[in-house]
Write a protein that holds these residues in place. Structure first.
Motif, PDB file in Angstrom:
ATOM      1  N   LEU A 187       0.831  -1.214   0.000  1.00 27.27           N
ATOM      2  CA  LEU A 187       0.000   0.000   0.000  1.00 27.27           C
ATOM      3  C   LEU A 187       0.862   1.259   0.000  1.00 27.27           C
ATOM      4  O   LEU A 187       0.570   2.232  -0.708  1.00 27.27           O
ATOM      5  CB  LEU A 187      -0.948  -0.013   1.206  1.00 27.27           C
ATOM      6  N   GLN A 188       1.930   1.238   0.773  1.00 27.95           N
ATOM      7  CA  GLN A 188       2.794   2.432   0.797  1.00 27.95           C
ATOM      8  C   GLN A 188       3.524   2.609  -0.533  1.00 27.95           C
ATOM      9  O   GLN A 188       3.718   3.726  -1.007  1.00 27.95           O
ATOM     10  CB  GLN A 188       3.800   2.339   1.941  1.00 27.95           C
ATOM     11  N   TYR A 189       3.909   1.492  -1.142  1.00 23.99           N
ATOM     12  CA  TYR A 189       4.584   1.579  -2.442  1.00 23.99           C
ATOM     13  C   TYR A 189       3.660   2.236  -3.459  1.00 23.99           C
ATOM     14  O   TYR A 189       4.068   3.147  -4.193  1.00 23.99           O
ATOM     15  CB  TYR A 189       5.000   0.178  -2.929  1.00 23.99           C
ATOM     16  N   ILE A 190       2.404   1.789  -3.483  1.00 29.24           N
ATOM     17  CA  ILE A 190       1.443   2.349  -4.443  1.00 29.24           C
ATOM     18  C   ILE A 190       1.292   3.853  -4.198  1.00 29.24           C
ATOM     19  O   ILE A 190       1.344   4.664  -5.132  1.00 29.24           O
ATOM     20  CB  ILE A 190       0.085   1.623  -4.333  1.00 29.24           C
ATOM     21  N   ALA A 191       1.127   4.222  -2.940  1.00 31.10           N
ATOM     22  CA  ALA A 191       0.955   5.653  -2.611  1.00 31.10           C
ATOM     23  C   ALA A 191       2.152   6.463  -3.090  1.00 31.10           C
ATOM     24  O   ALA A 191       1.998   7.575  -3.622  1.00 31.10           O
ATOM     25  CB  ALA A 191       0.771   5.814  -1.108  1.00 31.10           C
ATOM     26  N   ASP A 192       3.347   5.916  -2.939  1.00 33.03           N
ATOM     27  CA  ASP A 192       4.552   6.673  -3.281  1.00 33.03           C
ATOM     28  C   ASP A 192       4.768   6.809  -4.792  1.00 33.03           C
ATOM     29  O   ASP A 192       5.590   7.615  -5.233  1.00 33.03           O
ATOM     30  CB  ASP A 192       5.780   6.038  -2.622  1.00 33.03           C
ATOM     31  N   GLN A 193       4.037   6.009  -5.576  1.00 36.52           N
ATOM     32  CA  GLN A 193       4.148   6.159  -7.032  1.00 36.52           C
ATOM     33  C   GLN A 193       3.420   7.421  -7.505  1.00 36.52           C
ATOM     34  O   GLN A 193       3.640   7.891  -8.607  1.00 36.52           O
ATOM     35  CB  GLN A 193       3.579   4.939  -7.781  1.00 36.52           C
ATOM     36  N   LYS A 194       2.520   7.936  -6.659  1.00 40.31           N
ATOM     37  CA  LYS A 194       1.744   9.121  -7.033  1.00 40.31           C
ATOM     38  C   LYS A 194       1.550   9.986  -5.777  1.00 40.31           C
ATOM     39  O   LYS A 194       0.462  10.020  -5.199  1.00 40.31           O
ATOM     40  CB  LYS A 194       0.389   8.656  -7.594  1.00 40.31           C
ATOM     41  N   PRO A 195       2.634  10.651  -5.346  1.00 44.58           N
ATOM     42  CA  PRO A 195       2.558  11.401  -4.082  1.00 44.58           C
ATOM     43  C   PRO A 195       1.427  12.423  -4.073  1.00 44.58           C
ATOM     44  O   PRO A 195       0.817  12.672  -3.036  1.00 44.58           O
ATOM     45  CB  PRO A 195       3.920  12.091  -3.998  1.00 44.58           C
ATOM     46  N   GLU A 196       1.136  12.998  -5.247  1.00 42.96           N
ATOM     47  CA  GLU A 196       0.088  14.034  -5.301  1.00 42.96           C
ATOM     48  C   GLU A 196      -1.312  13.480  -5.042  1.00 42.96           C
ATOM     49  O   GLU A 196      -2.265  14.239  -4.849  1.00 42.96           O
ATOM     50  CB  GLU A 196       0.136  14.818  -6.619  1.00 42.96           C
ATOM     51  N   SER A 197      -1.432  12.142  -5.009  1.00 39.25           N
ATOM     52  CA  SER A 197      -2.745  11.542  -4.692  1.00 39.25           C
ATOM     53  C   SER A 197      -3.112  11.757  -3.227  1.00 39.25           C
ATOM     54  O   SER A 197      -4.269  11.600  -2.841  1.00 39.25           O
ATOM     55  CB  SER A 197      -2.720  10.037  -4.985  1.00 39.25           C
ATOM     56  N   GLY A 198      -2.105  12.045  -2.396  1.00 40.82           N
ATOM     57  CA  GLY A 198      -2.354  12.241  -0.963  1.00 40.82           C
ATOM     58  C   GLY A 198      -2.625  10.932  -0.233  1.00 40.82           C
ATOM     59  O   GLY A 198      -3.055  10.943   0.920  1.00 40.82           O
ATOM     60  N   LEU A 199      -2.350   9.812  -0.885  1.00 41.67           N
ATOM     61  CA  LEU A 199      -2.638   8.508  -0.267  1.00 41.67           C
ATOM     62  C   LEU A 199      -1.699   8.196   0.899  1.00 41.67           C
ATOM     63  O   LEU A 199      -1.989   7.308   1.708  1.00 41.67           O
ATOM     64  CB  LEU A 199      -2.545   7.396  -1.306  1.00 41.67           C
ATOM     65  N   ALA A 200      -0.570   8.905   0.953  1.00 42.66           N
ATOM     66  CA  ALA A 200       0.353   8.760   2.088  1.00 42.66           C
ATOM     67  C   ALA A 200       1.099  10.076   2.264  1.00 42.66           C
ATOM     68  O   ALA A 200       1.478  10.703   1.265  1.00 42.66           O
ATOM     69  CB  ALA A 200       1.356   7.635   1.838  1.00 42.66           C
ATOM     70  N   PRO A 201       1.353  10.484   3.498  1.00 43.14           N
ATOM     71  CA  PRO A 201       2.183  11.672   3.711  1.00 43.14           C
ATOM     72  C   PRO A 201       3.616  11.389   3.247  1.00 43.14           C
ATOM     73  O   PRO A 201       4.006  10.224   3.089  1.00 43.14           O
ATOM     74  CB  PRO A 201       2.144  11.880   5.231  1.00 43.14           C
ATOM     75  N   ALA A 202       4.401  12.441   3.066  1.00 38.17           N
ATOM     76  CA  ALA A 202       5.771  12.280   2.561  1.00 38.17           C
ATOM     77  C   ALA A 202       6.608  11.435   3.513  1.00 38.17           C
ATOM     78  O   ALA A 202       6.462  11.517   4.736  1.00 38.17           O
ATOM     79  CB  ALA A 202       6.403  13.654   2.391  1.00 38.17           C
ATOM     80  N   ASN A 203       7.476  10.616   2.925  1.00 36.07           N
ATOM     81  CA  ASN A 203       8.411   9.826   3.731  1.00 36.07           C
ATOM     82  C   ASN A 203       9.256  10.730   4.616  1.00 36.07           C
ATOM     83  O   ASN A 203       9.646  11.824   4.212  1.00 36.07           O
ATOM     84  CB  ASN A 203       9.335   9.025   2.800  1.00 36.07           C
ATOM     85  N   GLY A 204       9.542  10.252   5.809  1.00 35.20           N
ATOM     86  CA  GLY A 204      10.412  10.994   6.716  1.00 35.20           C
ATOM     87  C   GLY A 204       9.675  11.974   7.607  1.00 35.20           C
ATOM     88  O   GLY A 204      10.259  12.511   8.538  1.00 35.20           O
ATOM     89  N   THR A 205       8.400  12.199   7.338  1.00 34.27           N
ATOM     90  CA  THR A 205       7.641  13.124   8.190  1.00 34.27           C
ATOM     91  C   THR A 205       7.005  12.341   9.341  1.00 34.27           C
ATOM     92  O   THR A 205       6.792  11.123   9.242  1.00 34.27           O
ATOM     93  CB  THR A 205       6.525  13.834   7.394  1.00 34.27           C
ATOM     94  N   LEU A 206       6.662  13.065  10.408  1.00 36.37           N
ATOM     95  CA  LEU A 206       5.977  12.396  11.524  1.00 36.37           C
ATOM     96  C   LEU A 206       4.640  11.841  11.059  1.00 36.37           C
ATOM     97  O   LEU A 206       4.222  10.760  11.483  1.00 36.37           O
ATOM     98  CB  LEU A 206       5.784  13.379  12.687  1.00 36.37           C
ATOM     99  N   ALA A 207       4.005  12.576  10.135  1.00 33.78           N
ATOM    100  CA  ALA A 207       2.713  12.102   9.618  1.00 33.78           C
ATOM    101  C   ALA A 207       2.865  10.736   8.957  1.00 33.78           C
ATOM    102  O   ALA A 207       1.978   9.880   9.056  1.00 33.78           O
ATOM    103  CB  ALA A 207       2.131  13.118   8.641  1.00 33.78           C
TER     104      ALA A 207
END
Ligand SMILES: N[C@@H](CCC(=O)N[C@@H](CS)C(=O)NCC(=O)O)C(=O)O
Length: 198
Positions: A71-91
């Motif tokens: 699920l995280q891999y999919i989200a990271d393929q399209k960061p602008e989808s908002g499916l996951a907060p940016a890597n490295g953030t507390l969120a």
């Protein structure tokens, strides 16, 4: 990308998320109740030696498994989808905290109830544990639209799918009005309707 998925199983969460991204992907349906043979003649075990879905075959041929990673891999393929907060953030760690909760506290508690070999005597304790987790979710959702706040993320797709099993398993969701309202909200998304036939 190619998603190996059994409709209605936890792997439908990855299907929802792929649809949310709008990325190109192929869906390979796996019949978990059958011999798990795939349309190309191979078996699910040839793709994922652990023998379960989801499995995501990447364009370079590598196969990624485990909902939390897929699920995280999919989200990271399209960061602008908002499916996951940016890597490295507390969120992002908050998202991982929720993914861990849904995976080990909700999915795996409910999942045990599908096992036909489970002794009847064990069921009430599992349902009680599930009830505690549902009550926690219900309380959290009193102040939030989605698990992460106002933004739909991959963990909402995951929770929606596993809670969909409750009626089949005798897990009663009626005591949790905020959780029910949340499920209705998630069910309205086009991606969810498309992946679940709703
Ligand atoms: N640890 C895995 C478990 C995935 C899982 O439980 N998949 C189920 C469907 S919801 C499955 O394929 N079960 C078939 C089996 O275990 O034989 C994950 O979190 O991705």
């Amino acid at each position: 990308m190619k998603l190996y998925s059994a409709p209605g199983s936890c792997s439908s969460a990855a299907h929802i998320c792929l649809l949310e991204t709008g990325l190109d992907f192929a869906l390979v349906k796996v019949d978990l109740g059958g011999d798990r043979r795939l349309p190309d003649g191979r078996y699910l075990n040839d793709i994922n030696p652990k023998g379960y879905v989801p499995a995501l075959e990447l364009d370079n041929g590598e196969v990624l498994t485990e909902n939390v990673a897929v699920l995280q891999y999919i989200a990271d393929q399209k960061p602008e989808s908002g499916l996951a907060p940016a890597n490295g953030t507390l969120a992002r760690y908050r998202l991982q905290e929720w993914l861990g909760f849904v995976n080990s506290e909700v999915h795996k508690t409910l999942g045990l109830l599908f096992n036909p070999k489970l002794a009847e005597v064990a069921k009430p304790a599992l349902l009680e544990k599930f009830g505690q987790r549902a009550a926690y979710l219900d309380q959290h959702l009193a102040a939030h639209q989605y698990l992460m706040g106002d933004q739909f993320t991959v963990v909402d797709a995951y929770l929606y799918i596993v809670l969909g099993w409750c009626p089949m398993l005798g897990a009663d969701l009626t005591p949790y009005p905020r959780l029910n309202a949340y499920l209705t909200r998630v069910a309205q998304r086009a991606s969810v309707k498309a992946a679940t036939g709703g």
